[in-house]
Design an enzyme around this catalytic site. Structure first.
Site, PDB file in Angstrom:
ATOM      1  N   ASP A  29      -4.838  38.788  -6.960  1.00 30.03           N
ATOM      2  CA  ASP A  29      -4.885  40.251  -6.828  1.00 30.03           C
ATOM      3  C   ASP A  29      -3.542  40.803  -6.387  1.00 30.03           C
ATOM      4  O   ASP A  29      -2.873  40.220  -5.529  1.00 30.03           O
ATOM      5  CB  ASP A  29      -5.934  40.659  -5.785  1.00 30.03           C
ATOM      6  CG  ASP A  29      -7.336  40.655  -6.366  1.00 30.03           C
ATOM      7  OD1 ASP A  29      -7.550  41.322  -7.389  1.00 30.03           O
ATOM      8  OD2 ASP A  29      -8.196  39.983  -5.795  1.00 30.03           O
ATOM      9  N   LYS A  81      -9.148  51.746   4.499  1.00 27.10           N
ATOM     10  CA  LYS A  81      -8.730  51.022   3.291  1.00 27.10           C
ATOM     11  C   LYS A  81      -8.907  51.821   2.012  1.00 27.10           C
ATOM     12  O   LYS A  81      -7.983  51.948   1.204  1.00 27.10           O
ATOM     13  CB  LYS A  81      -9.493  49.694   3.190  1.00 27.10           C
ATOM     14  CG  LYS A  81      -9.129  48.917   1.916  1.00 27.10           C
ATOM     15  CD  LYS A  81      -9.879  47.611   1.806  1.00 27.10           C
ATOM     16  CE  LYS A  81      -9.517  46.915   0.491  1.00 27.10           C
ATOM     17  NZ  LYS A  81     -10.224  45.626   0.324  1.00 27.10           N
ATOM     18  N   ASP A 102      -5.465  45.197 -12.082  1.00 25.74           N
ATOM     19  CA  ASP A 102      -4.409  44.534 -11.320  1.00 25.74           C
ATOM     20  C   ASP A 102      -4.904  43.239 -10.687  1.00 25.74           C
ATOM     21  O   ASP A 102      -4.337  42.766  -9.701  1.00 25.74           O
ATOM     22  CB  ASP A 102      -3.843  45.460 -10.244  1.00 25.74           C
ATOM     23  CG  ASP A 102      -4.905  45.904  -9.243  1.00 25.74           C
ATOM     24  OD1 ASP A 102      -6.096  45.669  -9.520  1.00 25.74           O
ATOM     25  OD2 ASP A 102      -4.549  46.493  -8.217  1.00 25.74           O
TER      26      ASP A 102
END
Length: 1234
Positions: A925, A994, A1153
């Site tokens: 990641d 986050k 991604d």
């Protein structure tokens, strides 16, 4: 049960046909979304089913209210909803969102008068139902009489007008003279003279309307509808009808301005194929009358017709002479005009009559198309030593898989067995199934009859010159339409579905099915040759990419399909939905066993509120829903394009050629009716798209298989009562039941209950219904995924890919792919395995620890050591996942962690772990990838260090750093006495900030960020809930301040992009740019245009934001540009990594991604990933963007004096300054992707 993926489908499938970020229809009547599909059986016990009857009572009451409204509309004496509520005492619970519940009648109304009223109502009702039945019988007889007396197709076509009505008196007189002297004056002579007199350019009148005379690529609104109407007429063999409508529009000056040269040519080509020269000449008369000059297609039609009629050489010679005088080359007829082999032969026969020695030019050999991007130079460099990966299957096996996929696509749908628990075949179940079978037989007959009557009605409208739906209804056979409508009825959820949504999806299905190509034999031969490149037991002369090999086979380009306007799609679907409503009826005895055997509708049209909009809903009768549940049929039906492929997809060779064998698929997804993306791609030089085409092909060529052990465990939980904590949805029987006691819904009917209490009861009932519907949505989502997984078990399959308008890639299969949840990903593994090698086992251990969410800030070695410490728990999880210590259930991604535990267990127990063949995909990641791109763009050293662009011994965690910075701000405010800062002490964590940190780079606003933080705070049980709103406001402000301080370069680039987009929008244009790989991008955000479709069950109004004739939506343009631009960069990085991994022989797939490969190849993939990131950002991306935008939006002399253009020029020239970060350091950053 049908599981056709319509719209966005079940919850969690927001990308579906349209990817996240792409605007869909903003429905005035309701959004085009929702769940398509439902649970058809119940695992509830009889007691539970009794308790659930209240839900059915609420539905039945709403159905009865709808029936009352129907009777009132037909002139029956007024019957109030209150009386219906009294008459149907069993209907005790109103459904949330429907009409207000009726109040209970006063006690004094229970006398004889009330009884008399009830008796009168019952009598009227029975009389009306009997009357309805008699009317239906008369209607059937009338229709049968019409059908018997219906003349053949050609008879009514004789009523169609073929002779044009010309606006020019001179031309009209000339036409009349020629018609009267036709025996002495051949039509060929007339055509030759018409061609000679035809204008070489548009007349002044026509030129005055450039919007109406623009090229076909700019057709909008009514012009698109006209073009699609003519196309469908030709496809269905109704050429005289197309000609008739063309004549009707041409005869009226206002409507004539809608006609374009391509429309005249389309009708001419139809007559040319039939050898009808007289009608073709009529079209030429209209062409001249409209002030249009014939082009190569016009001449090709005329000459082709002459060839078919074997006419004399003189007329052909004059035609060719006139074509030369018009500046058109004879060779162009054979090179620039798309022709079939037969059309080409007839054209050549005509030309050779005039020029016997003429030889048509050979198909031009396209010059070598070389992609000039410096980023792709190495990919397309010829290297005999390169070894592209091959599949593990032999040529014979692949050919067999091709035949299987071909059969699936030719059938258009596929039926699979559901994973729902199989019921006992009791007498009740068997009787329900028999009843359903009988009803379906009756419905098929009724649907055929309704379709024929609807076609007759639409044909009548077309004969009057209107753009009716007749040719669209003829695209599919009646058998196909009936099957599609019955699938619709089967899949309709119990709570109903928006009529607008159903109309949109039904129309879309017709459009997709009409595109099936019939070139099976030729395709089979070429595909067999193509497989030599992929099969394990064949060789090719020279290594090349799949697209290059396919193009070398000389495969002709698939014809480009003109999209239908959204208004046509919705109107056609609405017409089909209404056909279904009229045809689907059932005996009333199914709803009330003691009632007379009259027929009642299966579907009711009711209104309800969703959000703040009132929308029309088609809702099944509760008795029909119950019948389906009792029958408990265990099949699901999917569209062939909604399931994975059984053979390797066709390589992408153009914006509209690739993926499925017979079903055309767009390379770039867009809302139906939108053309701007497709037009940009078609205008782009083909070589510039090679990078995107080859990357999509590479992603689609990855072979997959189902992880059987994980599937068995999931099915075990699914068949029981689910496990929401592990992502396995519970069945509807576990949904919250209606309140009981003082809060029971039926207490709303009592007069002593206060209005406030009634409102609270309704809110509580609505909340519970909402939860129940969400559970049903999630259950249907899981049902589709697990049913497909079981169907594909022990098979190899492929996931063809396409991309959204930003270049982000997605699998075409919506229900079963690797982009889904943790559960969806755990069900998949690579079909082709690779030995672990010396380091593969270590990467499996690291990946397992990553999946737990622990040790995020520890080194790779520490993670390996941690996995070794936990080996006993890992092996226990693999051996006894449901009965052991269940360590895997505590992981962030539990199902993937369990699958990894099983793989690690097999590897460590193998005699030689290095030789163990692993099929398990290991992920790497990006570390907040959006911020990584921003830091690289701005060469921001501080930001680069925070997101692991700089080498370090330990990984940096930007989320923790932001949380720490917010805590510093909070402590300072708390010391100054800020109450909310004091309340937040001890509650600021990585988890709280986050999501906001992750999405702020993609354009989340402070409002959206506040909602994200609010949700996290509500999940903390110890946090005082009274302060949630104030605390979320405070925290989102501090998060933005922290990011501003930590990523100053990022914010300056965001502001520059935002301001540039705002000014571009003010100039009247949508923002465009080109990605580093050459993909043209345009933002599809325009002001809403409203479309209304009147008549029928209800008038439908919807809004579309993709109408390019509307001005850009400035707010969406400016807010969307920064995140969309970054998405286009991360997609470019992914594609570069994919192509270079393929060149090195690696298996590679991605979830944006997050990059996947075999454990043995992780190190190589990481190296390629870092190198390609550096190469990408070594390009002057921002300066290239500035130059492109200046050339695109500031170089037109006509707008150079505009104040907006002037400001835009100043802004674009002020490219943000960059810092001093050295990109080469990324190559040595272990934790860049980890």
């Amino acid at each position: 049960m049908s599981a056709v993926r319509w719209g966005r489908g079940a919850a969690g499938f927001g990308r579906a046909l349209w990817p996240a970020g792409t605007p869909g229809l903003l429905a005035e009547e309701g959004a085009l979304g929702g769940v398509w599909g439902r649970k058809r059986s119940s695992t509830a016990s009889p007691c539970e089913q009794d308790r659930r009857k209240d839900w059915g009572h609420a539905e039945l009451l709403e159905v009865l209210k709808a029936r009352v409204r129907q009777l009132q509309a037909e002139g029956m004496a007024e019957v109030t909803v209150k009386r219906v509520a009294k008459r149907v005492a069993v209907a005790r619970a109103p459904e949330a969102g429907g009409a207000q519940p009726p109040r209970q009648a006063p006690a004094g109304a229970k006398g004889a008068g009330a009884k008399g009223a009830a008796a009168t109502l019952s009598s009227r009702w029975a009389q009306k139902l009997d009357s309805d039945q008699q009317l239906m019988e008369k209607r059937k007889q009338r229709l049968e009489g019409k059908l018997q007396k219906r003349v053949e197709k050609g008879a009514w076509q004789k009523q169609l007008r073929l002779e044009p009505r010309l606006l020019s008196r001179k031309l009209a007189s000339q036409l009349q003279h020629w018609e009267q002297g036709a025996p002495r004056s051949p039509w060929e002579e007339q055509l030759a003279q018409l061609l000679q007199e035809a204008p070489h350019r548009l007349s002044s009148e026509a030129a005055a309307a450039p919007a109406d005379r623009g090229p076909e690529s700019r057709l909008e609104g009514q012009q698109q509808r006209l073009l699609s109407f003519f196309e469908c007429c030709l496809l269905t063999g109704h050429l005289p009808l197309a000609h008739h409508v063309l004549v009707t529009h041409h005869s009226k000056s206002q409507q004539q301005r809608l006609l374009t040269l391509s429309m005249y040519n389309m009708v001419m080509l139809g007559w040319a194929r039939q050898g009808s020269f007289k009608e073709l000449t009529y079209v030429f008369f209209m062409l001249k009358d409209a002030g249009l000059a014939p082009d190569l297609q016009s001449y090709a039609a005329a000459l082709q017709c002459m060839g078919r009629l074997d006419q004399d050489a003189g007329t052909i010679r004059r035609c060719l002479k006139q074509m030369a005088q018009d500046g058109l080359q004879l060779q162009g007829l054979f090179t620039a005009v798309p022709l079939s082999a037969e059309e080409r032969a007839e054209l050549l026969r005509a030309v050779r009559k005039a020029k016997p020695t003429f030889t048509p030019p050979r198909p031009p050999v396209p010059p070598p198309q070389v992609n000039t991007s410096p980023l792709l130079r190495e990919i397309y460099a010829k290297d005999p030593a390169v070894s592209y990966p091959r599949l593990h299957l032999s040529l014979k096996e692949l050919q067999g898989l091709f035949q299987q996929q071909l059969r699936v696509e030719m059938a258009t749908t596929i039926t699979v067995e559901s994973v729902e628990k199989v019921p006992l075949l009791t007498k009740e179940v068997l009787h329900a199934r028999k009843t359903l079978a009988g009803l379906r037989t009756r419905w098929r007959t009724a649907l055929y009859r309704e379709l024929q009557e609807t076609k007759e009605s639409e044909a009548h409208a077309a004969r009057e010159g209107r753009l009716s739906l007749f040719p669209y209804l003829c695209l599919l056979s009646e058998k196909e339409v009936v099957r599609m409508l019955l699938q619709t009825l089967q899949a309709l959820p119990a709570q109903g579905e928006s009529l607008l949504f159903l109309a949109h999806e039904l129309g879309l299905r017709v459009f997709k099915r009409k595109q099936l190509r019939n070139e099976v034999q030729e395709l089979e031969q070429r595909y067999s040759k193509y497989l030599h490149l992929l099969a394990s037991d064949t060789q090719v002369a020279e290594p090349c990419l799949p697209r290059q090999h396919w193009e070398a086979l000389g495969v002709p380009e698939a014809p480009h399909e003109q999209p239908w306007p959204m208004s046509v799609v919705v109107q056609l679907g609405k017409q089909l939905a209404e056909v279904l409503v009229r045809a689907a009826q059932m005996p009333s005895s199914l709803a009330a066993p003691r009632s007379p055997g009259t027929l009642i509708p299966v579907l009711y049209h009711v209104y309800s509120f969703r959000s703040f909009r009132q929308i029309g809903i088609l809702k099944p009768h509760p008795a029909f829903t119950q019948l389906l549940e009792t029958a408990a049929e265990r099949t699901l039906t999917f569209e062939s394009t909604d399931v994975p492929m059984l053979c390797p997809p066709l390589p992408w060779t153009s914006p509209h050629s690739g993926a499925f064998l017979l079903s055309p698929t767009k390379m770039m997804r867009s809302v139906e009716g939108s053309q701007q993306h497709q037009l940009l791609l078609e205008r782009c030089p083909p070589a510039e798209l090679h990078g995107a085409l080859d990357a999509l092909t590479q992603l689609g060529n990855c072979a997959w298989r189902v992880n059987g052990r994980v599937l068995d465990l999931v099915l075990q939980l699914f068949a029981d009562k689910g496990c929401p904590r592990l992502g396995v949805p519970a069945p509807p029987s576990e949904a919250p039941r209606p309140p009981e006691g003082r809060r029971a819904p039926n207490r709303c009917l009592l007069p002593e209950v206060s209005p406030a209490e009634k409102a609270e009861m309704r809110r509580e009932l609505a909340r519970r219904l909402k939860v129940a519907r969400e559970m049903q949505s999630l259950r249907a989502d899981a049902l589709y995924r697990l049913s497909l997984a079981r169907h594909l078990r022990h098979r190899v399959f492929w996931l063809p890919h396409n991309m959204d308008f930003r270049g982000r890639t997605y699998p075409c299969s919506p229900h079963f792919n690797h982009l889904g949840s943790d559960l969806a990903r755990a069900l998949l593994e690579f079909a082709q395995g690779r030995p672990l090698g010396p380091h593969g086992l270590n990467w499996l251990k690291i990946h397992l620890v990553n999946l737990t969410g622990l040790k995020k800030r520890e080194s790779l070695q520490a993670r390996r050591d941690y996995a070794d410490e936990l080996m006993e728990d890992i092996l226990d999880s693999a051996d006894r996942p449901m009965t052991g210590r269940k360590w895997w259930m505590e992981a962030d991604e539990p199902w993937q962690a369990l699958a990894c535990c099983m793989e690690v267990a097999r590897a460590v127990r193998a005699p030689d772990p290095a030789a163990y063949v692993s099929h398990f995909p290991v992920h790497q990641d990006g570390s907040c990838n959006g911020l990584q791109h921003y830091a690289a763009l701005g060469r921001d050293s501080v930001g680069a260090a925070s997101v692991n662009l700089l080498p370090s011994d330990l990984p940096q965690d930007v989320y923790s750093e932001v949380a720490a910075q917010v805590e510093v701000f909070r402590r300072q405010d708390a010391e100054q006495g800020v109450q909310v800062a004091q309340v937040l002490e001890g509650f600021i964590s990585r988890k709280v900030v986050k999501q906001t940190v992750m999405t702020v780079v993609y354009g989340v606003t402070r409002y959206g960020g506040r909602l994200q933080i609010e949700k996290r705070l509500r999940e903390i049980h110890d946090f005082p809930q009274d302060f949630v709103w104030e605390a979320s406001h405070y925290l989102v402000r501090q998060v933005f301040n922290s990011l501003q301080e930590m990523f100053s370069g990022t914010r300056s680039i965001q502001r520059w992009l935002t301001e540039s987009a705002r000014l571009i929008s003010h100039t009247g244009s949508a923002v465009e740019w080109v990605t580093p790989l050459g993909i043209p991008i345009i933002q599809p955000y325009h002001r809403d245009s409203k479309v209304m479709i009147k008549g029928g069950l209800q008038s439908l109004t919807f809004s579309s934001s993709v109408d390019t004739s509307q001005k850009p939506n400035t707010l969406k343009q400016k807010n969307g540009f920064p995140p969309n631009f970054i998405h286009s960069l991360d997609s470019s990085h992914m594609m570069l990594t994919a192509l270079h991994c393929y060149r090195k022989g690696l298996t590679f797939v991605s979830v944006h991604d997050c990059f996947w490969t075999h454990a043995a190849d992780v190190a190589v993939m990481n190296q390629v990933c870092r190198e390609q990131f550096v190469r990408l950002h070594s390009q002057p991306i921002l300066h290239n963007l500035s130059r492109f935008l200046i050339e695109r939006f500031c170089s037109d002399p006509r707008t150079s004096k505009s104040i907006w253009v002037s400001r835009l020029m100043d802004t674009l020239l002020s490219v943000p300054k960059t810092g001093t970060f050295n990109l080469e350091q990324v190559k040595h950053s272990t934790y860049f992707f980890s």
